[in-house]
Design an enzyme around this catalytic site. Structure first.
Site, mmCIF file in Angstrom:
data_model
loop_
_atom_site.group_PDB
_atom_site.id
_atom_site.type_symbol
_atom_site.label_atom_id
_atom_site.label_comp_id
_atom_site.label_asym_id
_atom_site.label_seq_id
_atom_site.Cartn_x
_atom_site.Cartn_y
_atom_site.Cartn_z
ATOM 1 N N LYS A 195 25.795 11.055 12.240
ATOM 2 C CA LYS A 195 26.270 9.760 12.149
ATOM 3 C C LYS A 195 27.651 9.460 11.866
ATOM 4 O O LYS A 195 28.305 9.125 10.943
ATOM 5 C CB LYS A 195 25.554 9.216 10.602
ATOM 6 C CG LYS A 195 25.490 7.680 10.671
ATOM 7 C CD LYS A 195 24.540 6.875 11.656
ATOM 8 C CE LYS A 195 24.709 5.149 11.559
ATOM 9 N NZ LYS A 195 24.390 4.446 12.535
ATOM 10 N N ASP A 251 14.962 16.165 8.111
ATOM 11 C CA ASP A 251 13.591 16.042 7.286
ATOM 12 C C ASP A 251 12.813 14.890 8.079
ATOM 13 O O ASP A 251 11.632 14.939 8.241
ATOM 14 C CB ASP A 251 14.032 15.650 5.914
ATOM 15 C CG ASP A 251 12.803 15.298 5.016
ATOM 16 O OD1 ASP A 251 11.891 15.652 5.411
ATOM 17 O OD2 ASP A 251 13.034 14.966 3.774
#
Ligand code: NAD
Length: 361
Positions: A195, A251
């Site tokens: 990000k 995850d």
């Protein structure tokens, strides 16, 4: 090749599915002239019953002394099992966390493969499922948001919670190297997910990944923002080979990728450290609802054993033989209950293991 394999059968369906994976490893040893020796290790609920704790120092030492560890799954039904009346650090899952930490397993690999034979199980549109996909999600496992300092404090009468996201260049470099090494054994493409338009930790991630990429000129590197990656996984999953990402993004994305394959009983995984050592286990849990019935799908564990052959032992040909045997069994219409569909032949755990062995030449 002589290899020492630690075996943690675990709880629930663990012993049933691990037995089939060991059967397949023995068949590989026979067909290709290797010798695998096995040390049985107790961890999780089985260790609580025998030793009062989910992981002993002795088990950890024995795991360290092995070339790799093959594991079923651990844990029981939290509503009924006495293991869950113990304090959290004495429960089965604490053993797994202790094992991962004690072995410094910082890289988690989760393949997400859509077999053409199982495309009906894929929840995506038919024209997307038709193309199939085969990707490897490489997730950093010991750093980032889940391991940073956290606090909840009162500030001017307001409750404020804080979680720190920290990555060092060293942590990023070691997982990136692993990701590129894995890509070299596959289709030679790495999609690094971050990000970087918002987070400093992601900007460092991107910089270090680019530095590591210079040592792998054959591998194509692309960067993708995590929000875009979440969309691309359902829009065009066939574009991905290796997805390399930090702990929390990995995850979430690895669960998304496994859902689009459609069956938990088919999903392998591996956790690696800086050496060739790895812990190989199915992505699913111990499935106490079907334990002891002989109906669990052993394929995820068998494919985890194939990953062990490829990534810990560098036995690529042998790993491919296992994966081809799994495809052949599916192609010929054999299914365990969890992946059963009309017109196929339903078989149990042991017969699935036997049939896969039968296809290994
Ligand atoms: P689960 O993955 O065990 O089961 C979810 C569903 O998937 C169940 O219906 C189960 O029957 C089915 N399933 C799972 N593996 C299967 C297989 N190989 N073949 C056919 N069906 C399969 O998840 P859960 O019920 O949430 O957890 C049960 C226990 O497993 C809990 O104690 C949990 O903590 C533990 N767990 C352990 C691990 C691990 O050992 N790494 C991972 C996840 C959960």
């Amino acid at each position: 090749m002589n290899m020492k394999i630690g075996v943690i059968k675990g709880d629930g369906i663990g012993p049933e599915i691990v037995d089939e994976a060991v059967k397949v490893l023995d068949r590989i040893a026979e067909a290709y002239g290797h010798s695998f020796s096995y040390t049985q290790l107790l961890m999780g609920g089985a260790s609580i019953d025998a030793n009062g704790v989910p992981l002993t120092e002795e088990t950890l030492e024995q795991a360290r002394a092995s070339d790799a560890v093959l594991m079923g799954s651990i844990g029981g039904d939290a509503r009924t099992s006495p293991w869950y009346r113990l304090e959290p650090e004495k429960r089965p899952e604490a053993g797994l966390l202790g094992l991962r930490k004690g072995l410094n397993l910082f890289a988690n690999l989760r393949p997400a493969v859509l077999y053409r034979e199982l495309k009906e199980a894929c929840p995506l549109k038919a024209e997307i499922a038709e193309k199939g996909f085969d990707m490897m999600i490489m997730r950093e496992l010991t750093g980032g948001l889940y391991f940073g300092n956290r606090s909840t404090v009162e500030v001017d009468g307001e409750t404020v919670a804080k979680d720190e996201l920290v990555y060092s260049g060293t942590e990023i470099r070691r997982i990136a190297k692993r990701g590129f090494d894995i890509a070299m054994k596959r289709r030679k493409k790495v999609t690094s997910v971050d990000k970087a338009n918002v987070l400093d930790s992601s900007r460092l991630w991107r910089k270090v990944v680019e530095e590591v990429a210079e040592d792998y000129p054959e591998v194509t590197l692309e960067h993708m923002l995590v929000d875009n990656c979440a969309m691309q996984l359902v829009k065009d999953p066939a574009q991905f080979d290796v997805i390399l990402t930090e702990n929390m993004f990995g995850d979430i994305l690895s669960d998304e990728a496994s859902m689009v394959t459609g069956s938990i009983g088919m999903l392998a995984s591996a956790s690696l450290n800086e050496t060739k050592f790895g812990l190989y286990e199915p992505s699913g849990g111990s499935a106490p609802d079907i334990a002891g019935k002989g109906i669990a799908n052993p394929i995820a564990t068998i494919l985890s054993a194939a990953m062990m052959l490829r990534y810990s032992f560098d036995l690529d040909k042998e790993a491919q033989a296992v994966e081809d045997a799994v495809s052949a069994v599916l192609r010929d219409g054999y299914r365990t209950a969890d992946i059963m569909s009309a017109g196929m032949r339903q078989i149990g755990t042991k017969e699935m293991g036997d049939r896969i062995c039968g296809y290994i030449r």
